[in-house]
Every structure is written in structure tokens, then in C-alpha cells.
Design a protein around this motif. Sequence first.
Motif, mmCIF file in Angstrom:
data_model
loop_
_atom_site.group_PDB
_atom_site.id
_atom_site.type_symbol
_atom_site.label_atom_id
_atom_site.label_comp_id
_atom_site.label_asym_id
_atom_site.label_seq_id
_atom_site.Cartn_x
_atom_site.Cartn_y
_atom_site.Cartn_z
ATOM 1 N N PHE A 1 -32.085 66.678 -23.885
ATOM 2 C CA PHE A 1 -31.449 66.178 -25.099
ATOM 3 C C PHE A 1 -30.010 66.671 -25.152
ATOM 4 C CE2 PHE A 1 -35.880 65.815 -26.430
ATOM 5 C CZ PHE A 1 -35.872 64.617 -27.130
ATOM 6 N N ASP A 2 -29.095 65.775 -25.528
ATOM 7 C CA ASP A 2 -27.713 66.142 -25.762
ATOM 8 C C ASP A 2 -27.586 66.735 -27.164
ATOM 9 O OD1 ASP A 2 -25.050 66.462 -25.443
ATOM 10 O OD2 ASP A 2 -24.605 64.380 -24.944
ATOM 11 N N GLU A 3 -26.397 67.267 -27.457
ATOM 12 C CA GLU A 3 -26.176 67.869 -28.775
ATOM 13 C C GLU A 3 -26.309 66.848 -29.898
ATOM 14 O OE1 GLU A 3 -22.474 69.906 -28.838
ATOM 15 O OE2 GLU A 3 -23.163 71.547 -27.570
ATOM 16 N N ASP A 4 -25.996 65.574 -29.615
ATOM 17 C CA ASP A 4 -26.089 64.550 -30.655
ATOM 18 C C ASP A 4 -27.475 63.927 -30.740
ATOM 19 O OD1 ASP A 4 -26.243 62.914 -28.457
ATOM 20 O OD2 ASP A 4 -24.409 61.781 -28.877
ATOM 21 N N GLY A 5 -28.438 64.468 -29.963
ATOM 22 C CA GLY A 5 -29.812 63.973 -29.999
ATOM 23 C C GLY A 5 -30.131 62.913 -28.989
ATOM 24 N N SER A 6 -29.143 62.474 -28.189
ATOM 25 C CA SER A 6 -29.407 61.488 -27.150
ATOM 26 C C SER A 6 -30.333 62.082 -26.091
ATOM 27 C CB SER A 6 -28.105 61.025 -26.498
ATOM 28 O OG SER A 6 -27.251 60.416 -27.440
ATOM 29 N N LEU A 7 -31.248 61.253 -25.599
ATOM 30 C CA LEU A 7 -32.260 61.704 -24.640
ATOM 31 C C LEU A 7 -32.010 61.060 -23.283
ATOM 32 C CD1 LEU A 7 -34.925 63.047 -23.781
ATOM 33 C CD2 LEU A 7 -36.145 61.133 -24.851
ATOM 34 N N TYR A 8 -31.912 61.892 -22.247
ATOM 35 C CA TYR A 8 -31.668 61.416 -20.887
ATOM 36 C C TYR A 8 -32.874 61.753 -20.010
ATOM 37 C CZ TYR A 8 -26.992 61.082 -22.780
ATOM 38 O OH TYR A 8 -25.918 60.768 -23.573
ATOM 39 N N VAL A 9 -33.234 60.807 -19.152
ATOM 40 C CA VAL A 9 -34.466 60.903 -18.361
ATOM 41 C C VAL A 9 -34.157 60.560 -16.906
ATOM 42 C CG1 VAL A 9 -36.830 60.030 -18.109
ATOM 43 C CG2 VAL A 9 -35.805 60.199 -20.380
ATOM 44 N N THR A 10 -34.886 61.197 -15.976
ATOM 45 C CA THR A 10 -34.749 60.871 -14.559
ATOM 46 C C THR A 10 -36.085 60.426 -13.966
ATOM 47 O OG1 THR A 10 -35.168 63.168 -13.928
ATOM 48 C CG2 THR A 10 -32.863 62.492 -14.148
ATOM 49 N N SER A 11 -35.992 59.624 -12.907
ATOM 50 C CA SER A 11 -37.162 59.211 -12.131
ATOM 51 C C SER A 11 -37.063 59.781 -10.733
ATOM 52 C CB SER A 11 -37.253 57.679 -12.049
ATOM 53 O OG SER A 11 -38.223 57.294 -11.083
ATOM 54 N N ALA A 12 -38.062 60.553 -10.332
ATOM 55 C CA ALA A 12 -38.070 61.124 -8.983
ATOM 56 C C ALA A 12 -38.392 60.074 -7.929
ATOM 57 C CB ALA A 12 -39.079 62.264 -8.905
ATOM 58 N N GLU A 13 -39.204 59.083 -8.267
ATOM 59 C CA GLU A 13 -39.613 58.067 -7.292
ATOM 60 C C GLU A 13 -38.576 56.970 -7.116
ATOM 61 O OE1 GLU A 13 -43.446 56.397 -7.966
ATOM 62 O OE2 GLU A 13 -44.461 58.331 -8.027
ATOM 63 N N GLN A 14 -37.910 56.579 -8.204
ATOM 64 C CA GLN A 14 -36.986 55.452 -8.140
ATOM 65 C C GLN A 14 -35.518 55.894 -8.082
ATOM 66 O OE1 GLN A 14 -38.472 52.676 -7.644
ATOM 67 N NE2 GLN A 14 -40.512 53.406 -8.205
ATOM 68 N N GLY B 1 -31.301 57.570 -16.754
ATOM 69 C CA GLY B 1 -31.125 56.671 -17.885
ATOM 70 C C GLY B 1 -31.140 57.394 -19.211
ATOM 71 N N GLU B 2 -30.661 56.689 -20.226
ATOM 72 C CA GLU B 2 -30.736 57.169 -21.600
ATOM 73 C C GLU B 2 -31.876 56.436 -22.289
ATOM 74 O OE1 GLU B 2 -28.153 57.388 -25.783
ATOM 75 O OE2 GLU B 2 -27.305 56.396 -24.011
ATOM 76 N N LEU B 3 -32.829 57.186 -22.813
ATOM 77 C CA LEU B 3 -33.960 56.604 -23.520
ATOM 78 C C LEU B 3 -33.591 56.504 -24.998
ATOM 79 C CD1 LEU B 3 -36.799 55.461 -23.403
ATOM 80 C CD2 LEU B 3 -37.692 57.788 -23.551
#
Length: 297
Positions: free
Chosen positions: A226-239, A243-245
Amino acid sequence: IGPDSNLYVASVVGIEIAVMDKENGDISERLGQDMQVKGPDDLVFGPDGSLYWTNILVGEVGRMAPDGTVTTQFVAPGVNPIGFNEEGRLFVALCFLGDGLYELDPNLVEPPRPVIVATEANPFPLGFLNAFDFGPDGRIYGPLYAAGLVVSVDVDRMGDPASDPFADGSVQVVSGGYTTPAATKFDSEGMLTVLDQTGEVFKVDITTGASTLFATLDTGLDNLVFDEDGSLYVTSAEQGWVGELLASGELRFISSGGMIGPQGLAFLGGEGNEDKLFVADQYNIRQLDQNTGEIEN
């Protein structure tokens, strides 16, 4: 998220840490083996702005101080998730190549303090604790990859580190029913987000253990922040994507990913038909258009 507001993305297969613009995916720097980055699985920034990472295969933790000085400390093969609590204490766990939990000196000078250790009688005392976070009560909240559970761990447990942590109450089950949970992080409101490698993203109320499905993405989800502004970032190990969720449950690709570790190649086709190119890519077999490189299947 670094002090410079960029995303820092650890790549075991890529043997690097990529410094990425979280808006457009541009990579401004790649920290590699010349910086003692040797297959990083997880990373965190310390209170003083130092970058720490875990080299899972060689069992080392690395630290790059704000002045660029790099130091390392051997812990054990399989050292994987890493995190600081609010008091500035540093913890790592072993996952896949070992099992257990240790507290480290943030300067990587004093020997690691065993919190939970594997023994011959109990070789998997946790069940592969993966990317974790600290809760408001000071306990670690994290996924047990092999057990399909989210648990909380008392980092100040008393007694023998080799004793059964479930039996003595220092590890408590928060919620269950997952397949291969890989990472957990708290948002600013105290809700726990859980990634399952099935592609499912859950929100968990740690007071009740209630788990709610929030989004379903690609398989192979690996980590989140999570960023300070609440944005959520996610990674994919397989692909290989980042991205930002969004709050809607939709995924905004920052870096689109693709092949992550191409190895074997083969053509397959019949007479009169254009052969199809197949690539063995670490976790997947991909069918490519041999002229454009587009992944078709």
C-alpha cells in the motif's frame, strides 16, 4: 515503496531489484549482483531509509544504506519475507527452502535471534510463513503457504524457539480456507488484504477472522504493498506484471509482463500449416506467434 515514491520490485529469476515508476512502469534503475543482489524474493525499507532484501537461494539478507554502502548477513537458505515493526525491529522468515522466524540486527552485525526454529522432530514448525505485515497489536500477521492459513505470531514469545508455537499459543490462526496464500498487508483502516496464488484477493477482519473475496486476477499472485495515499500495488510471479488494484476491484497494469524465464523452445505443426512456436517459461508453456511474438495461448 521507496523514499523516492518509486516502486521497488524484487525478481528472483531476474536476479535484480527494479526501481519502477508506479504511474507508467518506466524502470529508472536495476540493482543487480554488483550490489550483492543475488535472487531477491522480498524487500523492505528501514526507518533510516536503508533498503533491505532477502536473497532466498543463498540465504543472505542485504542492506543498502542511504549513502550506498552495501552489507550482507547470512541467515539460512530460504530466507524470504522481511519486515519492520513500529519499534524499528527487523524480522525475517524462512519459506520453501527452510522454515522458521528470526529477528535480525538492523545493522546486520549481531547474530540473528531465533524466534521459531525447525528441528528434526518438527521440521515445519510454521508451514512456510510468507510475505507478512505487523498488526496494531504488534504481532506478525502472515500467510502460511503450505497450510492455507493466515496466522498471527507473537515475536516476543518466551521459552525454547524449538518448541511447538501452535501448542504454546504464540502462533494463532486468524482465518483459513485458502489454497496457497502468498502475502498479506494492512491498509490504513486496519483491514488485512490477503493474496492467494489462485489469483484471489481477500479482505480479512482480524478481529473476527471473516474473509471476503475482493477481486479475482491471474494465477501466481506474489506480493503487494500500500502507498501512503492508500493505493494498492500487486505483482504476479508467474506472469511478470505489476499493477495497481483499484478500489473497484479492477487492475490497472503498470508493467504488462510476459515471459519471465524462457528456457526450452519447440516448433509444432502439420504439413501445409505454419508451425507454432512453444516456449517453456518457468511456470507456463506459452504458444507464440513466431512472426510477431504475441502470446496466443
